[in-house]
Scaffold this motif. Structure first.
Motif, mmCIF file in Angstrom:
data_model
loop_
_atom_site.group_PDB
_atom_site.id
_atom_site.type_symbol
_atom_site.label_atom_id
_atom_site.label_comp_id
_atom_site.label_asym_id
_atom_site.label_seq_id
_atom_site.Cartn_x
_atom_site.Cartn_y
_atom_site.Cartn_z
ATOM 1 N N GLN A 111 27.455 25.699 -18.185
ATOM 2 C CA GLN A 111 26.367 25.007 -17.767
ATOM 3 C C GLN A 111 26.101 25.517 -16.075
ATOM 4 O O GLN A 111 25.064 25.477 -15.940
ATOM 5 N N THR A 112 27.173 25.751 -15.430
ATOM 6 C CA THR A 112 26.827 26.286 -14.076
ATOM 7 C C THR A 112 26.171 27.624 -14.115
ATOM 8 O O THR A 112 25.509 27.903 -13.256
ATOM 9 N N TYR A 113 26.576 28.486 -14.841
ATOM 10 C CA TYR A 113 26.312 29.888 -14.968
ATOM 11 C C TYR A 113 24.589 29.549 -15.480
ATOM 12 O O TYR A 113 23.728 30.140 -14.915
ATOM 13 N N GLU A 114 24.391 28.833 -16.277
ATOM 14 C CA GLU A 114 22.903 28.514 -16.673
ATOM 15 C C GLU A 114 21.984 28.049 -15.587
ATOM 16 O O GLU A 114 20.845 28.392 -15.336
ATOM 17 N N ALA A 115 22.620 27.032 -14.722
ATOM 18 C CA ALA A 115 21.944 26.645 -13.527
ATOM 19 C C ALA A 115 21.720 27.549 -12.564
ATOM 20 O O ALA A 115 20.756 27.580 -11.700
ATOM 21 N N LEU A 116 22.619 28.600 -12.486
ATOM 22 C CA LEU A 116 22.463 29.889 -11.596
ATOM 23 C C LEU A 116 21.392 30.999 -12.200
ATOM 24 O O LEU A 116 21.385 32.045 -11.538
ATOM 25 N N GLU A 117 20.644 30.502 -13.389
ATOM 26 C CA GLU A 117 20.142 31.584 -14.095
ATOM 27 C C GLU A 117 20.742 32.873 -14.553
ATOM 28 O O GLU A 117 20.185 33.823 -14.621
ATOM 29 N N LYS A 118 22.194 32.747 -14.558
ATOM 30 C CA LYS A 118 22.977 33.696 -15.151
ATOM 31 C C LYS A 118 23.181 33.544 -16.569
ATOM 32 O O LYS A 118 24.109 33.124 -17.135
ATOM 33 N N LEU A 119 22.002 33.994 -17.371
ATOM 34 C CA LEU A 119 21.996 33.492 -18.567
ATOM 35 C C LEU A 119 22.834 34.179 -19.647
ATOM 36 O O LEU A 119 23.292 33.618 -20.852
#
Length: 285
Positions: A184-192
């Protein structure tokens, strides 16, 4: 713990950054002012990045509820595992158990602080617990790292949240909650790309996890869309760079055409002298 590859990738500039820097350098070198007969006028390009320290909503502690933000100063804690290992080698079983219990009490204190919305105090308590709890108690330490990750998320420390989640999963590879929070945190950082990898790992542990399943269906399309957008932006920057280089010769990228060979898939460059050069002026007769 963050891998050496991730650390190395963070320290390297992207292709887009490299091209943008080259473009700025060439603009400063090649640009002259037609209205002046003396010195060059060089432009200064200012750069800035928006602060991304905004927390996301999915950050519950494993053993605590949500609460309000506090204003206690965040302390710096160094968890020296090499030193802890040396000290543990000299401990008796009773000594280790006593330190484990002390760390457990600090974890409970962290849970209470988190529930009360005192996230900085909760962070400090979990960190003290990690300093105290012996390395041999991997499950207890894994929970404290995951709980501390939840407090970091509340404090807006997304990159550090990923580090603590990674450590929690390292100590307990089947720790589903820590792995999901990391995704979830990776996605929030746009590190898809990284987020997709972790969501897939979540599904391997729990095939019924609907959030991970939905993300694994959604993210590949978003990744392709992002890559296509970056490709267009990259080609635009390359064209601008080429025009800066060709301008002194009265040429532009319009003088060159790329043609693909259907058989080999390779490209050849065709020169067209009659194409107008970009950004050039012609004098009237």
């Amino acid at each position: 713990m963050e891998s050496e590859l991730e650390k190395t990738k963070k320290g390297l500039p992207s292709n887009e950054d490299i091209i943008e820097d080259l473009t700025h350098d060439l603009e400063r070198t090649l640009s002259t002012t037609e209205d002046m007969t003396g010195d060059e006028r060089l432009g200064v390009e200012s750069t800035g990045k928006e602060d991304e320290n905004a927390s996301i909503s999915s950050g519950n502690s494993d053993e605590a509820a949500e609460g309000k933000q506090d204003s206690v100063i965040l302390e710096e804690f160094v968890i020296d595992e090499d030193l802890m290992k040396e000290l543990e080698e000299q401990m008796t079983v009773e000594d280790k158990e006593a330190k484990r219990h002390e760390g457990h009490l600090l974890k409970l204190q962290g849970n209470e602080n988190f529930q009360a919305g005192k996230f900085t105090e909760a962070f400090n308590s979990y960190s003290q617990g990690l300093q105290c709890c012996p390395l041999c108690y991997t499950k207890e330490r894994s929970i404290m790292y995951s709980n501390r990750a939840a407090t970091r998320l509340r404090l807006g420390q997304k990159e550090e949240t990923i580090l603590d989640c990674s450590k929690a999963v390292e100590l307990n590879p089947t720790y589903l909650k820590a792995l999901l929070r990391k995704a979830q945190t990776y996605e929030a950082l746009e590190k898809l790309d990284e987020a997709l990898v972790d969501y897939k790992s979540v599904l391997e542990l729990d095939a019924s996890n609907m959030e991970a399943r939905e993300a694994c269906m959604r993210l590949p399309g978003e990744i392709n869309e992002r890559n296509e957008k970056l490709k267009v932006e990259m080609m635009g920057k390359l064209k601008d760079l080429g025009n800066l280089i060709l301008r002194p010769f009265g040429l532009s990228t319009n003088n060159f055409n790329l043609q693909q060979d259907p058989a080999s898939g390779g490209y050849s460059v065709q020169f067209n002298q009659n194409s107008p050069a970009e950004h050039t002026k012609t004098n009237g007769l």
